[in-house]
Design a protein around this motif. Structure first.
Motif, PDB file in Angstrom:
ATOM      1  N   GLU A 106       0.825  -1.209   0.000  1.00  0.00           N
ATOM      2  CA  GLU A 106       0.000   0.000   0.000  1.00  0.00           C
ATOM      3  C   GLU A 106       0.861   1.262   0.000  1.00  0.00           C
ATOM      4  OE1 GLU A 106      -2.493  -0.510   3.398  1.00  0.00           O
ATOM      5  OE2 GLU A 106      -3.956  -1.769   2.332  1.00  0.00           O
ATOM      6  N   LYS A 107       1.928   1.250   0.803  1.00  0.00           N
ATOM      7  CA  LYS A 107       2.809   2.417   0.864  1.00  0.00           C
ATOM      8  C   LYS A 107       3.552   2.605  -0.462  1.00  0.00           C
ATOM      9  CE  LYS A 107       4.968   5.860   2.785  1.00  0.00           C
ATOM     10  NZ  LYS A 107       4.256   7.112   3.084  1.00  0.00           N
ATOM     11  N   LEU A 108       4.044   1.534  -1.032  1.00  0.00           N
ATOM     12  CA  LEU A 108       4.759   1.620  -2.306  1.00  0.00           C
ATOM     13  C   LEU A 108       3.835   2.097  -3.421  1.00  0.00           C
ATOM     14  CD1 LEU A 108       6.771  -1.700  -1.963  1.00  0.00           C
ATOM     15  CD2 LEU A 108       7.785   0.583  -2.040  1.00  0.00           C
ATOM     16  N   ASN A 109       2.617   1.562  -3.447  1.00  0.00           N
ATOM     17  CA  ASN A 109       1.660   1.976  -4.471  1.00  0.00           C
ATOM     18  C   ASN A 109       1.270   3.439  -4.306  1.00  0.00           C
ATOM     19  OD1 ASN A 109       1.476  -0.449  -5.919  1.00  0.00           O
ATOM     20  ND2 ASN A 109      -0.054  -1.285  -4.527  1.00  0.00           N
ATOM     21  N   ALA A 110       1.129   3.879  -3.060  1.00  0.00           N
ATOM     22  CA  ALA A 110       0.786   5.279  -2.801  1.00  0.00           C
ATOM     23  C   ALA A 110       1.892   6.208  -3.290  1.00  0.00           C
ATOM     24  CB  ALA A 110       0.526   5.494  -1.312  1.00  0.00           C
ATOM     25  N   GLU A 111       3.126   5.814  -3.057  1.00  0.00           N
ATOM     26  CA  GLU A 111       4.257   6.633  -3.507  1.00  0.00           C
ATOM     27  C   GLU A 111       4.361   6.638  -5.029  1.00  0.00           C
ATOM     28  OE1 GLU A 111       6.223   8.654  -1.667  1.00  0.00           O
ATOM     29  OE2 GLU A 111       4.839   8.140  -0.051  1.00  0.00           O
ATOM     30  N   LEU A 112       4.090   5.495  -5.652  1.00  0.00           N
ATOM     31  CA  LEU A 112       4.088   5.441  -7.120  1.00  0.00           C
ATOM     32  C   LEU A 112       3.013   6.359  -7.683  1.00  0.00           C
ATOM     33  CD1 LEU A 112       4.617   1.649  -7.930  1.00  0.00           C
ATOM     34  CD2 LEU A 112       6.149   3.528  -8.531  1.00  0.00           C
ATOM     35  N   ALA A 113       1.843   6.361  -7.045  1.00  0.00           N
ATOM     36  CA  ALA A 113       0.725   7.182  -7.526  1.00  0.00           C
ATOM     37  C   ALA A 113       1.049   8.674  -7.419  1.00  0.00           C
ATOM     38  CB  ALA A 113      -0.538   6.862  -6.730  1.00  0.00           C
ATOM     39  N   LYS A 114       1.913   9.031  -6.466  1.00  0.00           N
ATOM     40  CA  LYS A 114       2.257  10.438  -6.266  1.00  0.00           C
ATOM     41  C   LYS A 114       3.384  10.903  -7.186  1.00  0.00           C
ATOM     42  CE  LYS A 114       2.992  10.378  -1.803  1.00  0.00           C
ATOM     43  NZ  LYS A 114       3.249  10.817  -0.409  1.00  0.00           N
ATOM     44  N   MET A 115       4.028   9.962  -7.868  1.00  0.00           N
ATOM     45  CA  MET A 115       5.157  10.335  -8.711  1.00  0.00           C
ATOM     46  C   MET A 115       4.714  11.275  -9.820  1.00  0.00           C
ATOM     47  SD  MET A 115       7.562   6.975  -9.144  1.00  0.00           S
ATOM     48  CE  MET A 115       8.621   7.916 -10.245  1.00  0.00           C
ATOM     49  N   GLU A 116       5.476  12.326 -10.034  1.00  0.00           N
ATOM     50  CA  GLU A 116       5.139  13.315 -11.056  1.00  0.00           C
ATOM     51  C   GLU A 116       5.982  13.069 -12.307  1.00  0.00           C
ATOM     52  OE1 GLU A 116       5.438  17.275  -9.611  1.00  0.00           O
ATOM     53  OE2 GLU A 116       3.970  16.986  -8.015  1.00  0.00           O
ATOM     54  N   PHE A 117       5.282  12.883 -13.407  1.00  0.00           N
ATOM     55  CA  PHE A 117       5.944  12.771 -14.698  1.00  0.00           C
ATOM     56  C   PHE A 117       5.678  14.057 -15.473  1.00  0.00           C
ATOM     57  CE2 PHE A 117       4.672   8.321 -13.656  1.00  0.00           C
ATOM     58  CZ  PHE A 117       5.943   7.823 -13.443  1.00  0.00           C
ATOM     59  N   GLY A 118       6.328  14.198 -16.612  1.00  0.00           N
ATOM     60  CA  GLY A 118       6.036  15.343 -17.458  1.00  0.00           C
ATOM     61  C   GLY A 118       4.623  15.256 -18.020  1.00  0.00           C
ATOM     62  N   LYS A 119       4.131  16.330 -18.546  1.00  0.00           N
ATOM     63  CA  LYS A 119       2.780  16.357 -19.097  1.00  0.00           C
ATOM     64  C   LYS A 119       2.759  16.273 -20.613  1.00  0.00           C
ATOM     65  CE  LYS A 119       0.813  18.905 -15.186  1.00  0.00           C
ATOM     66  NZ  LYS A 119       0.077  20.117 -14.743  1.00  0.00           N
ATOM     67  N   LYS A 120       3.760  16.821 -21.253  1.00  0.00           N
ATOM     68  CA  LYS A 120       3.804  16.802 -22.713  1.00  0.00           C
ATOM     69  C   LYS A 120       5.162  16.303 -23.182  1.00  0.00           C
ATOM     70  CE  LYS A 120       0.574  20.623 -23.417  1.00  0.00           C
ATOM     71  NZ  LYS A 120       0.394  21.967 -24.010  1.00  0.00           N
ATOM     72  N   PRO A 121       5.172  15.539 -24.254  1.00  0.00           N
ATOM     73  CA  PRO A 121       4.029  15.012 -25.016  1.00  0.00           C
ATOM     74  C   PRO A 121       3.321  13.889 -24.247  1.00  0.00           C
ATOM     75  CG  PRO A 121       6.059  14.218 -25.970  1.00  0.00           C
ATOM     76  CD  PRO A 121       6.455  15.171 -24.880  1.00  0.00           C
ATOM     77  N   THR A 122       2.021  13.868 -24.310  1.00  0.00           N
ATOM     78  CA  THR A 122       1.244  12.882 -23.547  1.00  0.00           C
ATOM     79  C   THR A 122       1.563  11.460 -23.981  1.00  0.00           C
ATOM     80  OG1 THR A 122      -0.587  13.098 -25.112  1.00  0.00           O
ATOM     81  CG2 THR A 122      -0.661  14.472 -23.126  1.00  0.00           C
ATOM     82  N   GLU A 123       1.935  11.281 -25.258  1.00  0.00           N
ATOM     83  CA  GLU A 123       2.240   9.931 -25.754  1.00  0.00           C
ATOM     84  C   GLU A 123       3.475   9.340 -25.077  1.00  0.00           C
ATOM     85  OE1 GLU A 123       0.012  12.167 -28.847  1.00  0.00           O
ATOM     86  OE2 GLU A 123       1.809  12.567 -27.645  1.00  0.00           O
ATOM     87  N   LEU A 124       4.329  10.198 -24.534  1.00  0.00           N
ATOM     88  CA  LEU A 124       5.518   9.711 -23.831  1.00  0.00           C
ATOM     89  C   LEU A 124       5.194   9.351 -22.387  1.00  0.00           C
ATOM     90  CD1 LEU A 124       8.604   9.239 -23.727  1.00  0.00           C
ATOM     91  CD2 LEU A 124       8.831  11.629 -23.009  1.00  0.00           C
ATOM     92  N   TYR A 125       4.413  10.192 -21.723  1.00  0.00           N
ATOM     93  CA  TYR A 125       4.222  10.031 -20.279  1.00  0.00           C
ATOM     94  C   TYR A 125       2.991   9.220 -19.885  1.00  0.00           C
ATOM     95  CZ  TYR A 125       7.970  13.415 -19.837  1.00  0.00           C
ATOM     96  OH  TYR A 125       9.183  14.042 -19.908  1.00  0.00           O
ATOM     97  N   GLU A 126       1.938   9.262 -20.681  1.00  0.00           N
ATOM     98  CA  GLU A 126       0.744   8.508 -20.304  1.00  0.00           C
ATOM     99  C   GLU A 126       1.004   7.005 -20.243  1.00  0.00           C
ATOM    100  OE1 GLU A 126      -2.791   7.600 -18.800  1.00  0.00           O
ATOM    101  OE2 GLU A 126      -1.861   9.589 -18.921  1.00  0.00           O
ATOM    102  N   PRO A 127       1.820   6.422 -21.173  1.00  0.00           N
ATOM    103  CA  PRO A 127       2.129   4.990 -21.046  1.00  0.00           C
ATOM    104  C   PRO A 127       2.819   4.633 -19.730  1.00  0.00           C
ATOM    105  CG  PRO A 127       2.638   5.731 -23.256  1.00  0.00           C
ATOM    106  CD  PRO A 127       2.317   6.962 -22.454  1.00  0.00           C
ATOM    107  N   LEU A 128       3.601   5.561 -19.161  1.00  0.00           N
ATOM    108  CA  LEU A 128       4.255   5.304 -17.881  1.00  0.00           C
ATOM    109  C   LEU A 128       3.209   5.210 -16.775  1.00  0.00           C
ATOM    110  CD1 LEU A 128       7.336   7.725 -17.960  1.00  0.00           C
ATOM    111  CD2 LEU A 128       7.018   5.528 -19.086  1.00  0.00           C
ATOM    112  N   ARG A 129       2.288   6.162 -16.758  1.00  0.00           N
ATOM    113  CA  ARG A 129       1.222   6.128 -15.745  1.00  0.00           C
ATOM    114  C   ARG A 129       0.382   4.871 -15.918  1.00  0.00           C
ATOM    115  NH1 ARG A 129       1.041  11.481 -17.807  1.00  0.00           N
ATOM    116  NH2 ARG A 129       2.010  12.983 -16.391  1.00  0.00           N
ATOM    117  N   TYR A 130       0.065   4.557 -17.157  1.00  0.00           N
ATOM    118  CA  TYR A 130      -0.740   3.367 -17.473  1.00  0.00           C
ATOM    119  C   TYR A 130      -0.056   2.105 -16.954  1.00  0.00           C
ATOM    120  CZ  TYR A 130      -2.847  -0.250 -20.485  1.00  0.00           C
ATOM    121  OH  TYR A 130      -3.456  -1.386 -20.969  1.00  0.00           O
TER     122      TYR A 130
END
Length: 325
Positions: free
Chosen positions: A10-34
């Motif tokens: 739970e703690k590891l997942n919470a920290e992963l969820a808080k990680m900030e990636f770049g916003k643009k280009p979305t095609e680069l960063y959205e796959p990481l969040r996914y």
């Protein structure tokens, strides 16, 4: 133990969820969040935490470097799925299927660099040494993946080569996870190396167990089709040992089953399992699995007199060994 592991996850997942990636280009960063939203057991960072807890208690202080291992692991999954042409990962479309191969390659590369950013947050005097250990592990994982791909183009593989492949592709990252946690807790390099060797040998045992569960597991518990490795002609320890031990007639039968392109999957699995039973393959694989589990625990025996709390790590590992899925 189960509650403690759940707390770590739970703690590891919470920290992963808080990680900030770049916003643009979305095609680069959205796959990481996914990718990171798909879940997973987080076994590798948990092993780092378990190693740290053998000597210190403030485990939340190493979450960043522990998660660097998880980011690297997911980088390998993104790229492996491209090479394997796998459509699904954890029940969801793989990154290259949802977007395309070029996006998956680039997003995976970005995830790898972000892993280094987290690793550099480790509170360790000789960070250069830690990074060198990580780099060695990364290269070994690549070597293992290349060996696995090479195996697809040859008819049979010696047992020692298969063991070396799974050691490099899978086990060395478990070993590094433990070694890193141990070093961050203040263990000597020699002590940490024993934990690394423990992780490597246990990891080989885990892969052999997975090979067995694919053939002899319970579909409801394993969560996937039993016999998938047989249907796809995957060169597992079981198949390789059968090809090695089969007499001429049995090998011909096995070769015919492997070569068939139009077949009933259930009948193929049953036929191969019958050959395995004839040759005692299950027992051979179980014995080899037990050998590596025992070899791993011998490394911990050597640490018994080092004033370390090894009991939680032993209990966690034993729970993984005893699993039936």
């Amino acid at each position: 133990m189960t509650d403690q592991i759940k707390l770590f996850q739970e703690k590891l997942n919470a920290e992963l969820a808080k990680m900030e990636f770049g916003k643009k280009p979305t095609e680069l960063y959205e796959p990481l969040r996914y990718t990171l939203r798909q879940g997973g057991k987080r076994m590798r960072p948990i092993l780092a935490v378990m190693a740290y807890l053998t000597k210190k208690q403030d485990w939340e202080s190493i979450i960043a470097p522990a998660l660097s291992i998880e980011l690297f692991h997911n980088f390998t999954l993104i790229h492996d799925d491209i090479m394997d042409e796998a459509p699904l990962r954890r029940g969801k479309e793989t990154v290259y299927k949802k977007w395309d191969s070029n996006i998956a390659i680039l997003s995976g590369d970005a995830l790898m660099i972000l892993a280094y950013d987290l690793m550099l947050e480790a509170d360790y005097d000789d960070i250069k040494y830690l990074i060198k250990l990580f780099n060695r592990c990364v290269v070994e994982v690549c070597e293992g993946q290349q060996m696995d791909m090479n195996f697809e183009t040859i008819d049979t593989v010696p047992e020692e080569d298969y063991i070396e492949m799974i050691k490099l592709k899978t086990s060395v990252l478990l070993g590094y996870s433990l070694e890193m946690g141990a070093l961050l807790a203040g263990m000597t390099k020699e002590q940490a190396l024993k934990l690394r060797e423990f992780g490597i040998n246990i990891g080989i045992g885990f892969q052999l167990k997975d090979d067995l569960l694919d053939v002899y597991g319970d579909t409801a518990k394993v969560g996937k089709q039993i016999g998938g490795d047989i249907i796809s002609n995957k060169k597992t320890m079981l198949l390789l040992k059968a090809l090695e031990l089969a007499d001429e007639k049995t090998k011909e039968d096995l070769d015919d089953l492997i070569a068939a392109t139009d077949f009933d999957p259930v009948k193929k699995v049953d036929s191969v399992k019958a050959i395995y039973a004839q040759l005692g393959i299950k027992e051979i694989a179980e014995e080899k699995m037990k050998y590596y589990f025992d070899l791993g625990f011998k490394q911990l025996v050597e640490l018994k007199d080092e004033d370390l709390n090894l009991d939680p790590l032993i209990a966690f590992t034993q729970a993984l060994i005893d699993r039936d899925h």
